[in-house]
Design a protein around this motif. Structure first.
Motif, PDB file in Angstrom:
ATOM      1  N   SER A   6       0.823  -1.208   0.000  1.00 24.33           N
ATOM      2  CA  SER A   6       0.000   0.000   0.000  1.00 24.33           C
ATOM      3  C   SER A   6       0.857   1.257   0.000  1.00 24.33           C
ATOM      4  O   SER A   6       0.565   2.218  -0.722  1.00 24.33           O
ATOM      5  N   LEU A   7       1.918   1.253   0.771  1.00 23.46           N
ATOM      6  CA  LEU A   7       2.797   2.426   0.807  1.00 23.46           C
ATOM      7  C   LEU A   7       3.514   2.640  -0.525  1.00 23.46           C
ATOM      8  O   LEU A   7       3.709   3.778  -0.953  1.00 23.46           O
ATOM      9  N   ALA A   8       3.883   1.562  -1.189  1.00 23.77           N
ATOM     10  CA  ALA A   8       4.509   1.695  -2.511  1.00 23.77           C
ATOM     11  C   ALA A   8       3.508   2.277  -3.506  1.00 23.77           C
ATOM     12  O   ALA A   8       3.869   3.105  -4.349  1.00 23.77           O
ATOM     13  N   GLY A   9       2.239   1.875  -3.408  1.00 23.85           N
ATOM     14  CA  GLY A   9       1.201   2.461  -4.259  1.00 23.85           C
ATOM     15  C   GLY A   9       1.029   3.943  -3.976  1.00 23.85           C
ATOM     16  O   GLY A   9       0.874   4.756  -4.893  1.00 23.85           O
ATOM     17  N   LEU A  10       1.083   4.311  -2.707  1.00 20.67           N
ATOM     18  CA  LEU A  10       1.005   5.731  -2.347  1.00 20.67           C
ATOM     19  C   LEU A  10       2.204   6.500  -2.885  1.00 20.67           C
ATOM     20  O   LEU A  10       2.079   7.670  -3.278  1.00 20.67           O
ATOM     21  N   ALA A  11       3.372   5.858  -2.933  1.00 24.75           N
ATOM     22  CA  ALA A  11       4.565   6.512  -3.483  1.00 24.75           C
ATOM     23  C   ALA A  11       4.358   6.848  -4.960  1.00 24.75           C
ATOM     24  O   ALA A  11       4.734   7.936  -5.417  1.00 24.75           O
ATOM     25  N   VAL A  12       3.756   5.929  -5.715  1.00 25.58           N
ATOM     26  CA  VAL A  12       3.473   6.196  -7.133  1.00 25.58           C
ATOM     27  C   VAL A  12       2.488   7.361  -7.246  1.00 25.58           C
ATOM     28  O   VAL A  12       2.640   8.243  -8.098  1.00 25.58           O
ATOM     29  N   GLU A  13       1.489   7.400  -6.377  1.00 25.94           N
ATOM     30  CA  GLU A  13       0.543   8.515  -6.364  1.00 25.94           C
ATOM     31  C   GLU A  13       1.258   9.837  -6.110  1.00 25.94           C
ATOM     32  O   GLU A  13       0.966  10.855  -6.742  1.00 25.94           O
ATOM     33  N   GLU A  14       2.182   9.837  -5.170  1.00 27.30           N
ATOM     34  CA  GLU A  14       2.905  11.063  -4.836  1.00 27.30           C
ATOM     35  C   GLU A  14       3.759  11.541  -6.002  1.00 27.30           C
ATOM     36  O   GLU A  14       3.912  12.737  -6.217  1.00 27.30           O
ATOM     37  N   VAL A  15       4.300  10.603  -6.774  1.00 29.54           N
ATOM     38  CA  VAL A  15       5.039  10.984  -7.980  1.00 29.54           C
ATOM     39  C   VAL A  15       4.074  11.667  -8.954  1.00 29.54           C
ATOM     40  O   VAL A  15       4.412  12.678  -9.574  1.00 29.54           O
ATOM     41  N   GLY A  16       2.869  11.133  -9.070  1.00 31.10           N
ATOM     42  CA  GLY A  16       1.859  11.780  -9.907  1.00 31.10           C
ATOM     43  C   GLY A  16       1.524  13.172  -9.408  1.00 31.10           C
ATOM     44  O   GLY A  16       1.319  14.098 -10.193  1.00 31.10           O
ATOM     45  N   LYS A  17       1.491  13.334  -8.094  1.00 29.54           N
ATOM     46  CA  LYS A  17       1.231  14.658  -7.527  1.00 29.54           C
ATOM     47  C   LYS A  17       2.368  15.624  -7.873  1.00 29.54           C
ATOM     48  O   LYS A  17       2.127  16.792  -8.168  1.00 29.54           O
ATOM     49  N   ALA A 130       9.180   4.985 -10.491  1.00 27.78           N
ATOM     50  CA  ALA A 130       8.535   6.296 -10.472  1.00 27.78           C
ATOM     51  C   ALA A 130       9.368   7.302  -9.678  1.00 27.78           C
ATOM     52  O   ALA A 130       9.565   8.439 -10.110  1.00 27.78           O
ATOM     53  N   ALA A 131       9.876   6.884  -8.523  1.00 24.74           N
ATOM     54  CA  ALA A 131      10.692   7.787  -7.702  1.00 24.74           C
ATOM     55  C   ALA A 131      11.986   8.158  -8.415  1.00 24.74           C
ATOM     56  O   ALA A 131      12.427   9.312  -8.366  1.00 24.74           O
ATOM     57  N   ALA A 132      12.592   7.207  -9.105  1.00 25.27           N
ATOM     58  CA  ALA A 132      13.822   7.496  -9.841  1.00 25.27           C
ATOM     59  C   ALA A 132      13.565   8.501 -10.955  1.00 25.27           C
ATOM     60  O   ALA A 132      14.431   9.321 -11.276  1.00 25.27           O
ATOM     61  N   ALA A 133      12.367   8.449 -11.537  1.00 20.58           N
ATOM     62  CA  ALA A 133      12.036   9.345 -12.645  1.00 20.58           C
ATOM     63  C   ALA A 133      11.966  10.800 -12.200  1.00 20.58           C
ATOM     64  O   ALA A 133      12.179  11.702 -12.993  1.00 20.58           O
ATOM     65  N   VAL A 134      11.674  11.066 -10.940  1.00 20.14           N
ATOM     66  CA  VAL A 134      11.571  12.451 -10.460  1.00 20.14           C
ATOM     67  C   VAL A 134      12.745  12.862  -9.577  1.00 20.14           C
ATOM     68  O   VAL A 134      12.726  13.935  -9.000  1.00 20.14           O
ATOM     69  N   ARG A 135      13.746  12.039  -9.507  1.00 21.83           N
ATOM     70  CA  ARG A 135      14.889  12.340  -8.646  1.00 21.83           C
ATOM     71  C   ARG A 135      15.472  13.727  -8.913  1.00 21.83           C
ATOM     72  O   ARG A 135      15.829  14.443  -7.993  1.00 21.83           O
ATOM     73  N   THR A 136      15.561  14.136 -10.182  1.00 21.72           N
ATOM     74  CA  THR A 136      16.139  15.443 -10.484  1.00 21.72           C
ATOM     75  C   THR A 136      15.281  16.588  -9.950  1.00 21.72           C
ATOM     76  O   THR A 136      15.800  17.649  -9.629  1.00 21.72           O
ATOM     77  N   LEU A 137      13.974  16.375  -9.849  1.00 18.00           N
ATOM     78  CA  LEU A 137      13.130  17.425  -9.279  1.00 18.00           C
ATOM     79  C   LEU A 137      13.403  17.616  -7.792  1.00 18.00           C
ATOM     80  O   LEU A 137      13.171  18.682  -7.248  1.00 18.00           O
TER      81      LEU A 137
END
Length: 188
Positions: A6-17, A130-137
């Motif tokens: 569930s927390l990993a799913g929330l992490a993907v949501e946060e990347v979307g945010k 997903a988290a790796a994709a936004v690392r630069t941000l």
């Protein structure tokens, strides 16, 4: 394991945010006033689909994801969004199952312990991607290059327009439709 899922799913949501916040930040002030901020930040399936899109179109600089999205063939965008939509439908259901004992539509009692190791591993892999994709941000030393580029502004205009043309459904399919409509406005 279920809570990790569930927390990993929330992490993907946060990347979307993060993607939504980036789009909002790139908008001119008058357009930001028209933006559906609540839907961008509160719609769980939207954030899941957007997070999966960001994971599928990784970027190396703050504006590369928008540039890649804008220049990508519409058929490729549609395929990515089909995959993201399917994932979002499944992930949202399983995310809830990771947190709650519930009765499904067929009357079966479902418990968090029913999630498998494979389910958890796949979800953690998605969250890492997903988290790796936004690392630069998240890099405090990264220059805000995307303010100077026209693509994020064009994307944000198309996004607000696509949201305006979409009825306020909350399904993953509706989220994917908003992004596909955005892409067609940019690429068409």
């Amino acid at each position: 394991m279920a809570r990790a899922y569930s927390l990993a799913g929330l992490a993907v949501e946060e990347v979307g945010k993060v993607g939504s916040l980036k789009a909002l930040a790139a908008m001119p002030g008058h357009l930001r006033q028209q933006a559906p901020v609540g839907r961008l930040l509160e719609w769980h399936q939207w954030k899941l689909v957007a997070g999966m899109l960001i994971a599928a179109v990784p970027f190396a600089a703050p504006d590369d994801v928008t540039t890649r999205f804008v220049t990508m063939p519409l058929s490729e965008v549609a395929e990515i969004l089909d995959n993201a939509q399917a994932f979002a439908q499944d992930a949202d259901r399983l995310k809830q199952r990771g947190l709650y004992v519930d009765v499904d539509r067929s009357g079966q009692v479902r418990e968090p312990s029913e999630l498998t190791t494979t389910d958890v591993r796949e979800q953690l892999d998605r969250a890492r991607q997903a988290a790796a994709a936004v690392r630069t941000l998240l890099d405090p030393g990264a220059p805000p290059q995307w303010h100077a580029s026209p693509e994020p502004v064009a994307f944000s205009r198309a996004l607000v327009s696509a949201f305006g043309e979409t009825r306020p459904a909350r399904s993953p399919g509706a989220a994917a439709d908003v992004l596909l409509n955005t892409a067609s406005k940019l690429l068409g």
